[in-house]
Design an enzyme around this catalytic site. Structure first.
Site, mmCIF file in Angstrom:
data_model
loop_
_atom_site.group_PDB
_atom_site.id
_atom_site.type_symbol
_atom_site.label_atom_id
_atom_site.label_comp_id
_atom_site.label_asym_id
_atom_site.label_seq_id
_atom_site.Cartn_x
_atom_site.Cartn_y
_atom_site.Cartn_z
ATOM 1 N N ASP A 34 -33.034 30.088 49.511
ATOM 2 C CA ASP A 34 -33.069 29.725 50.926
ATOM 3 C C ASP A 34 -32.342 30.819 51.680
ATOM 4 O O ASP A 34 -31.717 31.692 51.068
ATOM 5 C CB ASP A 34 -32.391 28.347 51.153
ATOM 6 C CG ASP A 34 -32.929 27.648 52.403
ATOM 7 O OD1 ASP A 34 -32.749 28.198 53.510
ATOM 8 O OD2 ASP A 34 -33.549 26.592 52.272
ATOM 9 N N ASP A 51 -34.091 35.999 52.770
ATOM 10 C CA ASP A 51 -34.911 35.719 53.950
ATOM 11 C C ASP A 51 -36.365 36.004 53.580
ATOM 12 O O ASP A 51 -36.694 37.110 53.141
ATOM 13 C CB ASP A 51 -34.464 36.623 55.105
ATOM 14 C CG ASP A 51 -35.186 36.285 56.405
ATOM 15 O OD1 ASP A 51 -36.263 35.644 56.354
ATOM 16 O OD2 ASP A 51 -34.672 36.681 57.463
ATOM 17 N N LEU A 52 -37.216 35.011 53.751
ATOM 18 C CA LEU A 52 -38.635 35.172 53.369
ATOM 19 C C LEU A 52 -39.306 36.317 54.128
ATOM 20 O O LEU A 52 -40.334 36.834 53.682
ATOM 21 C CB LEU A 52 -39.390 33.864 53.632
ATOM 22 C CG LEU A 52 -39.035 32.711 52.682
ATOM 23 C CD1 LEU A 52 -39.470 31.372 53.277
ATOM 24 C CD2 LEU A 52 -39.692 32.930 51.317
ATOM 25 N N GLY A 72 -40.156 26.861 51.841
ATOM 26 C CA GLY A 72 -39.352 27.576 52.834
ATOM 27 C C GLY A 72 -40.141 27.892 54.088
ATOM 28 O O GLY A 72 -41.325 28.223 54.033
ATOM 29 N N SER A 111 -49.095 21.209 56.109
ATOM 30 C CA SER A 111 -48.655 20.068 56.933
ATOM 31 C C SER A 111 -49.850 19.362 57.534
ATOM 32 O O SER A 111 -50.896 19.975 57.801
ATOM 33 C CB SER A 111 -47.763 20.586 58.056
ATOM 34 O OG SER A 111 -47.523 19.564 59.000
ATOM 35 N N HIS A 113 -49.906 18.721 60.422
ATOM 36 C CA HIS A 113 -50.060 19.316 61.756
ATOM 37 C C HIS A 113 -51.086 20.455 61.767
ATOM 38 O O HIS A 113 -51.466 20.916 62.837
ATOM 39 C CB HIS A 113 -48.698 19.747 62.299
ATOM 40 C CG HIS A 113 -47.805 18.557 62.525
ATOM 41 N ND1 HIS A 113 -48.050 17.642 63.511
ATOM 42 C CD2 HIS A 113 -46.725 18.108 61.836
ATOM 43 C CE1 HIS A 113 -47.144 16.673 63.460
ATOM 44 N NE2 HIS A 113 -46.332 16.930 62.446
ATOM 45 N N TYR A 136 -46.759 25.813 65.096
ATOM 46 C CA TYR A 136 -46.313 25.470 63.734
ATOM 47 C C TYR A 136 -47.504 25.060 62.850
ATOM 48 O O TYR A 136 -47.663 25.575 61.735
ATOM 49 C CB TYR A 136 -45.281 24.336 63.824
ATOM 50 C CG TYR A 136 -45.040 23.607 62.523
ATOM 51 C CD1 TYR A 136 -44.350 24.211 61.473
ATOM 52 C CD2 TYR A 136 -45.506 22.302 62.339
ATOM 53 C CE1 TYR A 136 -44.145 23.538 60.273
ATOM 54 C CE2 TYR A 136 -45.296 21.622 61.154
ATOM 55 C CZ TYR A 136 -44.622 22.247 60.117
ATOM 56 O OH TYR A 136 -44.428 21.581 58.931
ATOM 57 N N LYS A 140 -49.430 26.779 59.340
ATOM 58 C CA LYS A 140 -49.755 26.099 58.080
ATOM 59 C C LYS A 140 -51.235 26.301 57.732
ATOM 60 O O LYS A 140 -51.582 26.496 56.558
ATOM 61 C CB LYS A 140 -49.398 24.617 58.174
ATOM 62 C CG LYS A 140 -47.901 24.356 58.321
ATOM 63 C CD LYS A 140 -47.120 24.904 57.135
ATOM 64 C CE LYS A 140 -45.656 24.525 57.183
ATOM 65 N NZ LYS A 140 -44.909 25.032 56.022
ATOM 66 N N SER A 165 -45.506 12.403 56.460
ATOM 67 C CA SER A 165 -44.113 12.187 56.890
ATOM 68 C C SER A 165 -43.307 11.825 55.655
ATOM 69 O O SER A 165 -43.308 10.670 55.227
ATOM 70 C CB SER A 165 -44.037 11.033 57.899
ATOM 71 O OG SER A 165 -44.979 11.218 58.934
HETATM 72 N N1 LIG Z 1 -40.572 16.727 55.614
HETATM 73 C C1 LIG Z 1 -41.818 16.462 55.961
HETATM 74 O O1 LIG Z 1 -42.203 15.306 56.187
HETATM 75 C C2 LIG Z 1 -42.828 17.586 56.061
HETATM 76 C C3 LIG Z 1 -44.084 17.306 56.641
HETATM 77 C C4 LIG Z 1 -45.037 18.328 56.693
HETATM 78 C C5 LIG Z 1 -44.735 19.583 56.157
HETATM 79 N N2 LIG Z 1 -43.495 19.819 55.631
HETATM 80 C C6 LIG Z 1 -43.220 21.184 55.128
HETATM 81 O O2 LIG Z 1 -42.497 21.088 53.915
HETATM 82 C C7 LIG Z 1 -41.529 22.124 53.828
HETATM 83 C C8 LIG Z 1 -40.149 21.512 53.607
HETATM 84 O O3 LIG Z 1 -39.878 20.624 54.684
HETATM 85 P P1 LIG Z 1 -38.405 20.062 54.956
HETATM 86 O O4 LIG Z 1 -38.555 18.781 55.677
HETATM 87 O O5 LIG Z 1 -37.597 20.141 53.723
HETATM 88 O O6 LIG Z 1 -37.895 21.150 56.007
HETATM 89 P P2 LIG Z 1 -36.426 21.743 56.191
HETATM 90 O O7 LIG Z 1 -36.354 22.360 57.551
HETATM 91 O O8 LIG Z 1 -35.404 20.698 55.857
HETATM 92 O O9 LIG Z 1 -36.363 22.892 55.071
HETATM 93 C C9 LIG Z 1 -36.961 24.153 55.233
HETATM 94 C C10 LIG Z 1 -36.014 25.186 54.641
HETATM 95 O O10 LIG Z 1 -36.613 26.474 54.801
HETATM 96 C C11 LIG Z 1 -35.571 27.387 55.072
HETATM 97 N N3 LIG Z 1 -36.071 28.558 55.797
HETATM 98 C C12 LIG Z 1 -36.541 28.620 57.082
HETATM 99 N N4 LIG Z 1 -36.845 29.882 57.400
HETATM 100 C C13 LIG Z 1 -36.558 30.647 56.300
HETATM 101 C C14 LIG Z 1 -36.651 32.018 56.022
HETATM 102 N N5 LIG Z 1 -37.080 32.913 56.946
HETATM 103 N N6 LIG Z 1 -36.285 32.455 54.797
HETATM 104 C C15 LIG Z 1 -35.840 31.576 53.857
HETATM 105 N N7 LIG Z 1 -35.715 30.256 54.059
HETATM 106 C C16 LIG Z 1 -36.090 29.795 55.276
HETATM 107 C C17 LIG Z 1 -34.587 26.606 55.933
HETATM 108 O O11 LIG Z 1 -33.272 27.197 55.889
HETATM 109 C C18 LIG Z 1 -34.650 25.221 55.328
HETATM 110 O O12 LIG Z 1 -33.610 25.003 54.386
HETATM 111 C C19 LIG Z 1 -41.638 22.915 55.117
HETATM 112 O O13 LIG Z 1 -42.445 24.056 54.875
HETATM 113 C C20 LIG Z 1 -42.330 21.969 56.071
HETATM 114 O O14 LIG Z 1 -43.062 22.654 57.064
HETATM 115 C C21 LIG Z 1 -42.542 18.855 55.579
#
Ligand SMILES: NC(=O)c1ccc[n+]([C@@H]2O[C@H](COP(=O)([O-])OP(=O)(O)OC[C@H]3O[C@@H](n4cnc5c(N)ncnc54)[C@H](O)[C@@H]3O)[C@@H](O)[C@H]2O)c1
Length: 267
Positions: A34, A51-52, A72, A111, A113, A136, A140, A165
Site C-alpha cells: 500500500d 505508490d502504484l 489498490g 466496481s 460503478h 471513478y 474501473k 457494497s
Molecule cells: N468496499 C466496497 O464495497 C467496494 C465496492 C466497489 C469496488 N471496490 C474496490 O475495491 C478496492 C478496495 O476497496 P476498499 O473499500 O478496501 O477501499 P479502501 O479505500 O479502503 O482501500 C484502497 C487502498 O488503496 C490504497 N491506494 C490508493 N491509491 C494508491 C496508490 N497510488 N498506490 C498504492 N496504494 C494506493 C489506499 O491507501 C487504500 O489503503 C478498491 O479498488 C475499490 O475501488 C470496493
C-alpha cells in the site's frame, strides 16, 4: 494450480484488511502493499510500501509472485489528477509488472460503478457493457479493458470483480440488492485464485434475493455465496437514498453527484 505466493495491493484498506486477516498463514508468501503504513509483518507476510503510480517500484513489487489481488487505488469519486495516477496509471503499471514477472493471474477489484448509469429495473451480467456513473467508475471500466488486453494478448488470467457494497451488513435499501458480505468476498477471491478462466467479469455480490445482477458466470467458476442481504430487510426498513436519481440508477449516490443529464433520456 493453487498459487503459493500472492501479492495484495491496497492491503491497508477496508477490503485489504478483510483478506489479510482471512489469508493469514494460508500461503507460502502474502506480500502486502500500500502507499500507507501496513504495520509489522506477520508470519509468511512481507510488507512493501509502494505508490502504484511508480512504474519501476511496481515492477519490483510483482517479482516472484504467482497471483495478484489488485485492490489498490482510489475507491471514491474525486478529480482526474488523483484518479489518473492511482487508478489509470496504477492499473497499467500493475499489469505491466505482472507481464514482466510472468505472473499467472490477476484478480482486479472493479466496481458496480462501472455500470452505475443502468437503471435498477435491469438485470445486468458481467457481459453488460460499462455505463459508468462517475470518473471513478470510468477508471474501473478502463481497468476491465486493461485486464482483457493482458489476458488475451499476454496470457495473464484476469478476473474482474464488479464489487457491489462490501460492508459488514447492508445499511440502506439499495444495499439489499448490492451487498457483498465479507465472507462471500473472501469466497469469491478464493475462486479467483484457483478457477480456470482467461478473462471474466463477474459481480461481487452475495446471494441477495433483490440482486440486480445475473452472476451465473461466477457460479460457473465455482463461487457459492452463503449470505443473503434479505435477513437484514427488517432492520434496514425504509432507509432510502435521498434523491430520485440515486434510487433509480444502479450507481446510487454516485449518480446525482455533478449530474447534468437530459431528463428525456432517463431510462
Ligand atoms: N468496499 C466496497 O464495497 C467496494 C465496492 C466497489 C469496488 N471496490 C474496490 O475495491 C478496492 C478496495 O476497496 P476498499 O473499500 O478496501 O477501499 P479502501 O479505500 O479502503 O482501500 C484502497 C487502498 O488503496 C490504497 N491506494 C490508493 N491509491 C494508491 C496508490 N497510488 N498506490 C498504492 N496504494 C494506493 C489506499 O491507501 C487504500 O489503503 C478498491 O479498488 C475499490 O475501488 C470496493
Amino acid at each position: 494450480m493453487t498459487p503459493k505466493r500472492i501479492l495484495l495491493t491496497g492491503a491497508a484498506g477496508h477490503l485489504g484488511g478483510v483478506l489479510r486477516r482471512s489469508f493469514a498463514g494460508q500461503f507460502q508468501l502474502l506480500r502486502l502493499s500500500d502507499v500507507v503504513s501496513l504495520g509489522t509483518a506477520g508470519e509468511s507476510e512481507e510488507i512493501l510500501t509502494c505508490d502504484l503510480a511508480d512504474a519501476a517500484a511496481v515492477r519490483a513489487l510483482c517479482e516472484g509472485v504467482d497471483a495478484i489481488i489488485h485492490l489498490g487505488g482510489i475507491a471514491y469519486e474525486t478529480g482526474w489528477p488523483a484518479l489518473l495516477q492511482s487508478n489509470i496509471v496504477g492499473t497499467i503499471n500493475l499489469y505491466e509488472g505482472a507481464r514482466h514477472a510472468g505472473v499467472d493471474r490477476v484478480i482486479f477489484a472493479s466496481s458496480n460503478h462501472a455500470t452505475g448509469m443502468h437503471p435498477n429495473d435491469r438485470t445486468l451480467s458481467g457481459e453488460s457493457p460499462p455505463r459508468p456513473d462517475s470518473r471513478y467508475g470510468l477508471t474501473k471500466a478502463f481497468g476491465e479493458d486493461v485486464a482483457a488486453l493482458y489476458a488475451y494478448k499476454h496470457g495473464i488470467r484476469s478476473l474482474c470483480l464488479r464489487i457491489g457494497s462490501c460492508l459488514p451488513k447492508p445499511d440502506n435499501r439499495r444495499a439489499l440488492s448490492t451487498w457483498l458480505s465479507h465472507a462471500d468476498f473472501v469466497r469469491l477471491v478464493q475462486v479467483g485464485l484457483t478457477a480456470d478462466y482467461i478473462h471474466e467479469i463477474v459481480y461481487g455480490v452475495s446471494d441477495n434475493t433483490r440482486s440486480w445482477w445475473d452472476n451465473s458466470a461466477a457460479y460457473r467458476l465455482g463461487y457459492e455465496p452463503q449470505d443473503n442481504a434479505e435477513i437484514y430487510a427488517a432492520e434496514v426498513g425504509n432507509i432510502e437514498l435521498d434523491t430520485e436519481l440515486a434510487r433509480h440508477y444502479q450507481g446510487g449516490n454516485f449518480v446525482p453527484n455533478e449530474f447534468s443529464g437530459r431528463k428525456e433520456w432517463l431510462g
